[in-house]
Design a protein around this motif. Structure first.
Motif, PDB file in Angstrom:
ATOM      1  N   GLY A  14      62.180  30.181  38.446  1.00 18.44           N
ATOM      2  CA  GLY A  14      62.264  29.683  39.902  1.00 18.44           C
ATOM      3  C   GLY A  14      63.299  29.074  40.262  1.00 18.44           C
ATOM      4  N   GLU A  15      63.234  28.127  41.330  1.00 21.56           N
ATOM      5  CA  GLU A  15      64.474  27.648  41.994  1.00 21.56           C
ATOM      6  C   GLU A  15      64.914  26.172  41.191  1.00 21.56           C
ATOM      7  OE1 GLU A  15      64.460  27.103  46.033  1.00 21.56           O
ATOM      8  OE2 GLU A  15      63.626  29.149  46.244  1.00 21.56           O
ATOM      9  N   GLN A  16      64.073  25.970  40.106  1.00 19.00           N
ATOM     10  CA  GLN A  16      64.523  24.716  39.417  1.00 19.00           C
ATOM     11  C   GLN A  16      65.360  25.098  38.364  1.00 19.00           C
ATOM     12  OE1 GLN A  16      61.168  25.797  39.620  1.00 19.00           O
ATOM     13  NE2 GLN A  16      60.313  24.258  41.101  1.00 19.00           N
ATOM     14  N   LYS A  18      65.145  24.489  34.818  1.00 10.76           N
ATOM     15  CA  LYS A  18      64.322  24.954  33.756  1.00 10.76           C
ATOM     16  C   LYS A  18      63.416  25.940  34.253  1.00 10.76           C
ATOM     17  CE  LYS A  18      64.480  20.279  31.780  1.00 10.76           C
ATOM     18  NZ  LYS A  18      63.536  18.985  31.341  1.00 10.76           N
ATOM     19  N   MET A  19      63.206  26.893  32.983  1.00  8.19           N
ATOM     20  CA  MET A  19      61.928  27.932  33.126  1.00  8.19           C
ATOM     21  C   MET A  19      60.682  27.083  33.214  1.00  8.19           C
ATOM     22  SD  MET A  19      63.455  30.853  32.862  1.00  8.19           S
ATOM     23  CE  MET A  19      62.148  31.923  32.328  1.00  8.19           C
ATOM     24  N   GLN A  20      59.642  27.703  34.094  1.00  8.26           N
ATOM     25  CA  GLN A  20      58.599  27.401  34.190  1.00  8.26           C
ATOM     26  C   GLN A  20      57.728  28.304  33.015  1.00  8.26           C
ATOM     27  OE1 GLN A  20      57.343  27.742  38.206  1.00  8.26           O
ATOM     28  NE2 GLN A  20      58.741  26.228  39.032  1.00  8.26           N
ATOM     29  N   ALA A  21      56.843  27.578  32.529  1.00 10.02           N
ATOM     30  CA  ALA A  21      56.049  28.106  31.375  1.00 10.02           C
ATOM     31  C   ALA A  21      54.323  28.097  31.993  1.00 10.02           C
ATOM     32  CB  ALA A  21      55.932  27.587  30.061  1.00 10.02           C
ATOM     33  N   PHE A  22      53.569  28.977  32.072  1.00  8.70           N
ATOM     34  CA  PHE A  22      52.167  28.917  32.466  1.00  8.70           C
ATOM     35  C   PHE A  22      51.654  29.625  31.266  1.00  8.70           C
ATOM     36  CE2 PHE A  22      54.798  29.077  36.070  1.00  8.70           C
ATOM     37  CZ  PHE A  22      54.206  27.933  37.108  1.00  8.70           C
ATOM     38  N   TYR A  23      50.385  29.058  30.873  1.00  8.96           N
ATOM     39  CA  TYR A  23      49.594  29.677  30.020  1.00  8.96           C
ATOM     40  C   TYR A  23      48.260  30.553  30.725  1.00  8.96           C
ATOM     41  CZ  TYR A  23      46.040  30.359  26.146  1.00  8.96           C
ATOM     42  OH  TYR A  23      45.034  30.899  25.473  1.00  8.96           O
ATOM     43  N   CYS A  24      48.057  31.669  30.576  1.00 10.24           N
ATOM     44  CA  CYS A  24      46.854  32.417  31.231  1.00 10.24           C
ATOM     45  C   CYS A  24      45.999  33.078  30.259  1.00 10.24           C
ATOM     46  CB  CYS A  24      47.746  33.547  32.161  1.00 10.24           C
ATOM     47  SG  CYS A  24      46.273  34.408  33.147  1.00 10.24           S
TER      48      CYS A  24
END
Length: 109
Positions: A14-16, A18-24
């Motif tokens: 994303g624009e941050q 750090k990487m964004q982590a999501f659990y699906c």
């Protein structure tokens, strides 16, 4: 992932910084190092199923909203019923463009 295991972990840039982590969980199980996510997901699914079973009516439909024991009235409804004196009291709950009144009180009017 690169080892050929399918997990429900999704990493997004994303624009941050750090990487964004999501659990699906629909995509797969949690990685071995975060297996607690699977148990949390199972607990939440069981909770949802038990709440759905508790909210079923006689026909087997899920329902039960917060305002099921209330009737929605517009300002013109209040004027036609002659209950303008209840505006601003706890007996009429203001909501968007009207009011909620307890169904028992409405039936008595």
């Amino acid at each position: 992932d690169s080892s050929g295991n399918q997990s429900g972990l999704v990493l997004c840039a994303g624009e941050q910084a750090k990487m964004q982590a999501f659990y699906c969980p629909v995509l797969g199980s949690a990685p071995r190092w975060s297996s607690f996510l699977d148990s949390i997901t199972e607990e939440l699914e069981e909770k949802d199923r038990s709440e759905d079973a508790n909210n079923m009516d006689i026909g087997g439909q899920t329902g039960g909203t917060i305002y099921e024991d209330y009737k929605f009235l517009t300002r013109s409804d209040i004027d036609s019923l002659g209950i303008q004196n209840l505006v601003g009291t706890p007996l009429l709950r203001g909501y968007m463009h009207g009011f909620f009144i307890d169904i028992g009180l409405y039936n008595r009017i």
